[in-house]
Design a protein around this motif. Structure first.
Motif, PDB file in Angstrom:
ATOM      1  N   TYR A 171      18.643  33.180 -21.667  1.00 14.88           N
ATOM      2  CA  TYR A 171      17.969  34.240 -22.402  1.00 14.88           C
ATOM      3  C   TYR A 171      17.162  35.075 -21.416  1.00 14.88           C
ATOM      4  CZ  TYR A 171      18.738  31.959 -26.960  1.00 14.88           C
ATOM      5  OH  TYR A 171      19.294  31.418 -28.098  1.00 14.88           O
ATOM      6  N   LYS A 172      16.999  36.343 -21.776  1.00 14.79           N
ATOM      7  CA  LYS A 172      16.176  37.267 -20.988  1.00 14.79           C
ATOM      8  C   LYS A 172      14.969  37.672 -21.828  1.00 14.79           C
ATOM      9  CE  LYS A 172      16.334  42.013 -19.125  1.00 14.79           C
ATOM     10  NZ  LYS A 172      17.199  43.220 -18.912  1.00 14.79           N
ATOM     11  N   GLN A 173      13.774  37.635 -21.232  1.00 13.42           N
ATOM     12  CA  GLN A 173      12.569  38.052 -21.934  1.00 13.42           C
ATOM     13  C   GLN A 173      11.912  39.189 -21.163  1.00 13.42           C
ATOM     14  OE1 GLN A 173       9.188  35.300 -22.349  1.00 13.42           O
ATOM     15  NE2 GLN A 173       8.932  36.008 -24.455  1.00 13.42           N
ATOM     16  N   PRO A 174      12.171  40.428 -21.592  1.00 10.97           N
ATOM     17  CA  PRO A 174      11.506  41.567 -20.940  1.00 10.97           C
ATOM     18  C   PRO A 174      10.035  41.597 -21.329  1.00 10.97           C
ATOM     19  CG  PRO A 174      12.846  42.308 -22.795  1.00 10.97           C
ATOM     20  CD  PRO A 174      13.061  40.827 -22.655  1.00 10.97           C
ATOM     21  N   PRO A 175       9.269  42.492 -20.723  1.00  5.62           N
ATOM     22  CA  PRO A 175       7.828  42.556 -21.037  1.00  5.62           C
ATOM     23  C   PRO A 175       7.521  42.743 -22.524  1.00  5.62           C
ATOM     24  CG  PRO A 175       8.305  43.810 -19.063  1.00  5.62           C
ATOM     25  CD  PRO A 175       9.634  43.374 -19.620  1.00  5.62           C
ATOM     26  N   SER A 176       8.426  43.292 -23.271  1.00  2.93           N
ATOM     27  CA  SER A 176       8.190  43.489 -24.706  1.00  2.93           C
ATOM     28  C   SER A 176       8.072  42.165 -25.466  1.00  2.93           C
ATOM     29  CB  SER A 176       9.320  44.323 -25.313  1.00  2.93           C
ATOM     30  OG  SER A 176      10.562  43.687 -25.111  1.00  2.93           O
ATOM     31  N   SER A 203      24.496  21.971 -13.071  1.00  3.96           N
ATOM     32  CA  SER A 203      23.845  23.253 -12.832  1.00  3.96           C
ATOM     33  C   SER A 203      24.552  24.367 -13.589  1.00  3.96           C
ATOM     34  CB  SER A 203      23.823  23.570 -11.330  1.00  3.96           C
ATOM     35  OG  SER A 203      25.133  23.750 -10.839  1.00  3.96           O
ATOM     36  N   PHE A 204      23.779  25.348 -13.952  1.00  3.93           N
ATOM     37  CA  PHE A 204      24.304  26.501 -14.693  1.00  3.93           C
ATOM     38  C   PHE A 204      23.559  27.723 -14.172  1.00  3.93           C
ATOM     39  CE2 PHE A 204      26.572  28.807 -17.632  1.00  3.93           C
ATOM     40  CZ  PHE A 204      25.862  29.295 -18.730  1.00  3.93           C
ATOM     41  N   ASN A 205      24.027  28.238 -13.045  1.00  3.40           N
ATOM     42  CA  ASN A 205      23.316  29.304 -12.351  1.00  3.40           C
ATOM     43  C   ASN A 205      23.765  30.682 -12.801  1.00  3.40           C
ATOM     44  OD1 ASN A 205      21.999  27.303 -10.910  1.00  3.40           O
ATOM     45  ND2 ASN A 205      23.403  27.422  -9.167  1.00  3.40           N
ATOM     46  N   PHE A 206      22.863  31.617 -12.675  1.00  2.00           N
ATOM     47  CA  PHE A 206      23.051  32.970 -13.199  1.00  2.00           C
ATOM     48  C   PHE A 206      22.862  33.953 -12.051  1.00  2.00           C
ATOM     49  CE2 PHE A 206      22.924  36.709 -15.471  1.00  2.00           C
ATOM     50  CZ  PHE A 206      21.702  37.157 -15.965  1.00  2.00           C
ATOM     51  N   THR A 207      23.858  34.805 -11.850  1.00  2.00           N
ATOM     52  CA  THR A 207      23.795  35.785 -10.769  1.00  2.00           C
ATOM     53  C   THR A 207      23.828  37.199 -11.322  1.00  2.00           C
ATOM     54  OG1 THR A 207      24.839  34.307  -9.153  1.00  2.00           O
ATOM     55  CG2 THR A 207      24.932  36.677  -8.686  1.00  2.00           C
ATOM     56  N   ILE A 208      22.923  38.013 -10.838  1.00  2.00           N
ATOM     57  CA  ILE A 208      22.928  39.436 -11.158  1.00  2.00           C
ATOM     58  C   ILE A 208      23.363  40.175  -9.898  1.00  2.00           C
ATOM     59  CG2 ILE A 208      21.575  41.425 -11.899  1.00  2.00           C
ATOM     60  CD1 ILE A 208      19.648  39.483 -13.272  1.00  2.00           C
ATOM     61  N   THR A 209      24.419  40.933 -10.029  1.00  2.00           N
ATOM     62  CA  THR A 209      24.939  41.693  -8.891  1.00  2.00           C
ATOM     63  C   THR A 209      24.357  43.104  -8.924  1.00  2.00           C
ATOM     64  OG1 THR A 209      26.985  40.416  -8.994  1.00  2.00           O
ATOM     65  CG2 THR A 209      27.050  42.498  -7.773  1.00  2.00           C
ATOM     66  N   ALA A 210      24.020  43.620  -7.756  1.00  2.00           N
ATOM     67  CA  ALA A 210      23.481  44.991  -7.670  1.00  2.00           C
ATOM     68  C   ALA A 210      22.347  45.167  -8.664  1.00  2.00           C
ATOM     69  CB  ALA A 210      24.591  46.007  -7.896  1.00  2.00           C
ATOM     70  N   SER A 211      21.295  44.397  -8.473  1.00  2.00           N
ATOM     71  CA  SER A 211      20.181  44.369  -9.429  1.00  2.00           C
ATOM     72  C   SER A 211      19.576  45.766  -9.622  1.00  2.00           C
ATOM     73  CB  SER A 211      19.107  43.396  -8.936  1.00  2.00           C
ATOM     74  OG  SER A 211      18.619  43.796  -7.663  1.00  2.00           O
ATOM     75  N   GLN A 212      19.002  45.939 -10.813  1.00  2.00           N
ATOM     76  CA  GLN A 212      18.356  47.198 -11.165  1.00  2.00           C
ATOM     77  C   GLN A 212      16.941  46.909 -11.653  1.00  2.00           C
ATOM     78  OE1 GLN A 212      20.864  49.051 -14.127  1.00  2.00           O
ATOM     79  NE2 GLN A 212      22.640  49.163 -12.766  1.00  2.00           N
ATOM     80  N   VAL A 213      16.112  47.914 -11.633  1.00  2.00           N
ATOM     81  CA  VAL A 213      14.719  47.750 -12.069  1.00  2.00           C
ATOM     82  C   VAL A 213      14.650  47.226 -13.502  1.00  2.00           C
ATOM     83  CG1 VAL A 213      12.556  48.952 -12.519  1.00  2.00           C
ATOM     84  CG2 VAL A 213      13.858  49.475 -10.443  1.00  2.00           C
ATOM     85  N   VAL A 214      15.599  47.639 -14.325  1.00  2.00           N
ATOM     86  CA  VAL A 214      15.601  47.206 -15.736  1.00  2.00           C
ATOM     87  C   VAL A 214      15.917  45.719 -15.896  1.00  2.00           C
ATOM     88  CG1 VAL A 214      16.149  49.450 -16.698  1.00  2.00           C
ATOM     89  CG2 VAL A 214      18.011  47.902 -16.050  1.00  2.00           C
ATOM     90  N   ASP A 215      16.364  45.093 -14.820  1.00  2.00           N
ATOM     91  CA  ASP A 215      16.626  43.651 -14.883  1.00  2.00           C
ATOM     92  C   ASP A 215      15.333  42.844 -14.755  1.00  2.00           C
ATOM     93  OD1 ASP A 215      19.596  44.131 -12.862  1.00  2.00           O
ATOM     94  OD2 ASP A 215      19.413  44.050 -15.049  1.00  2.00           O
ATOM     95  N   SER A 216      14.249  43.491 -14.436  1.00  2.00           N
ATOM     96  CA  SER A 216      12.971  42.792 -14.300  1.00  2.00           C
ATOM     97  C   SER A 216      12.584  42.161 -15.630  1.00  2.00           C
ATOM     98  CB  SER A 216      11.866  43.767 -13.849  1.00  2.00           C
ATOM     99  OG  SER A 216      12.162  44.296 -12.573  1.00  2.00           O
ATOM    100  N   ALA A 217      12.399  40.867 -15.614  1.00  2.00           N
ATOM    101  CA  ALA A 217      12.126  40.118 -16.846  1.00  2.00           C
ATOM    102  C   ALA A 217      11.925  38.658 -16.466  1.00  2.00           C
ATOM    103  CB  ALA A 217      13.283  40.233 -17.832  1.00  2.00           C
ATOM    104  N   VAL A 218      11.575  37.860 -17.479  1.00  2.00           N
ATOM    105  CA  VAL A 218      11.593  36.409 -17.310  1.00  2.00           C
ATOM    106  C   VAL A 218      12.912  35.905 -17.885  1.00  2.00           C
ATOM    107  CG1 VAL A 218      10.457  34.224 -17.805  1.00  2.00           C
ATOM    108  CG2 VAL A 218       9.095  36.307 -17.539  1.00  2.00           C
ATOM    109  N   TYR A 219      13.589  35.063 -17.150  1.00  2.00           N
ATOM    110  CA  TYR A 219      14.877  34.537 -17.579  1.00  2.00           C
ATOM    111  C   TYR A 219      14.742  33.036 -17.852  1.00  2.00           C
ATOM    112  CZ  TYR A 219      16.923  38.961 -16.230  1.00  2.00           C
ATOM    113  OH  TYR A 219      17.233  40.296 -16.147  1.00  2.00           O
ATOM    114  N   PHE A 220      15.213  32.633 -19.023  1.00  2.00           N
ATOM    115  CA  PHE A 220      15.127  31.233 -19.435  1.00  2.00           C
ATOM    116  C   PHE A 220      16.520  30.633 -19.548  1.00  2.00           C
ATOM    117  CE2 PHE A 220      10.683  30.771 -20.425  1.00  2.00           C
ATOM    118  CZ  PHE A 220      10.264  32.060 -20.739  1.00  2.00           C
ATOM    119  N   CYS A 221      16.632  29.427 -19.033  1.00  2.00           N
ATOM    120  CA  CYS A 221      17.816  28.612 -19.232  1.00  2.00           C
ATOM    121  C   CYS A 221      17.461  27.585 -20.313  1.00  2.00           C
ATOM    122  CB  CYS A 221      18.161  27.916 -17.915  1.00  2.00           C
ATOM    123  SG  CYS A 221      19.595  26.850 -17.948  1.00  2.00           S
TER     124      CYS A 221
END
Lengths: 114, 117
Positions: B37-42, B74-92
């Motif tokens: 899951y992704k948790q943006p600042p909102s 393990s269940f790893n998550f990769t973001i390619t070519a990251s963008q500013v909008v990817d800024s967030a807290v990510y939960f596994c």
């Protein structure tokens, strides 16, 4: 509206107040959940309802009282809270299938207890 | 008891860099489900992916990809070519094996990702 909505988005209350948080899901789901998210702590599951019946209460203090009148609505009634109850309260819903469910979350209510 | 560990508390990258978020889990179940899951600042947790324990194929969705390795839990998550909008807290998260209605998720503590321009 779509998805899971929560109102209010922000709430400030004194320790002697009584307030309620509301959650509504528009996904046709049968299970609903309350979570507490405090700073620097993992999400804590508080309550689970399935088909309006409470199926889990994770030793939550009685000053938190949930209510689920139907599968689309979930409330969390608050009374005589403590400052340590300040947190983000998240509601989620899912289809109600064991184990496999994906939970969809609302935007949360940011609660501050003074 | 089930457990999810996200050892990286905070990661900071510059835009367009690739970044991998680690997730290691413990369970005694043979059938289980893993989530990101992704948790943006909102504040809202946004569902990204669900993977069951029998499907070890890696998955790609746009700039996102997931690497499930049962042998190392393990269940790893990769973001390619990251963008500013990817800024967030990510939960596994890991689903519990109880045959009760609805899922019971065990969450990791989250990784705060900051993508700088």
């Amino acid at each position: 509206e779509t998805g899971v909505t929560q109102t209010p988005r922000h709430l400030v209350m004194g320790m002697t107040n009584k307030k309620s948080l509301k959650c509504e899901q528009h996904l046709g789901h049968n299970a609903m959940y309350w979570y507490k998210q405090s700073a620097k702590k993992p999400l804590e599951l508080m309550f689970v309802y399935n088909f309006k019946e409470q199926t889990e209460n994770n030793s939550v203090p009685s000053r938190f009282s949930p209510e689920c009148p139907n599968s689309s609505h979930l409330f969390l009634h608050l009374h005589t809270l403590q400052p340590e109850d300040s947190a983000l309260y998240l509601c989620a819903s899912s289809q109600g299938q064991p184990r496999t469910d994906t939970q969809y979350f609302g935007p949360g209510t940011r609660l501050t207890v003074l | 008891a089930q457990k999810v560990t996200q050892a990286q508390t905070e990661i900071s990258v510059v835009e367009k860099e690739d970044v991998t978020l680690d997730c290691v889990y413990e369970t005694r179940d043979t059938t289980y489900y893993l989530f990101w899951y992704k948790q943006p600042p909102s504040g809202e947790l946004v569902f990204l992916i669900r993977r069951n324990s029998f499907d070890e194929q890696n998955e790609i969705s746009g700039r996102y990809s997931w690497n499930f390795q049962k042998s190392t839990s393990s269940f790893n998550f990769t973001i390619t070519a990251s963008q500013v909008v990817d800024s967030a807290v990510y939960f596994c998260a890991l689903s519990e094996g109880r045959e009760t209605s609805g899922s019971r998720l065990t969450f990791g503590e989250g990784t705060q990702l900051t993508v700088n321009p």
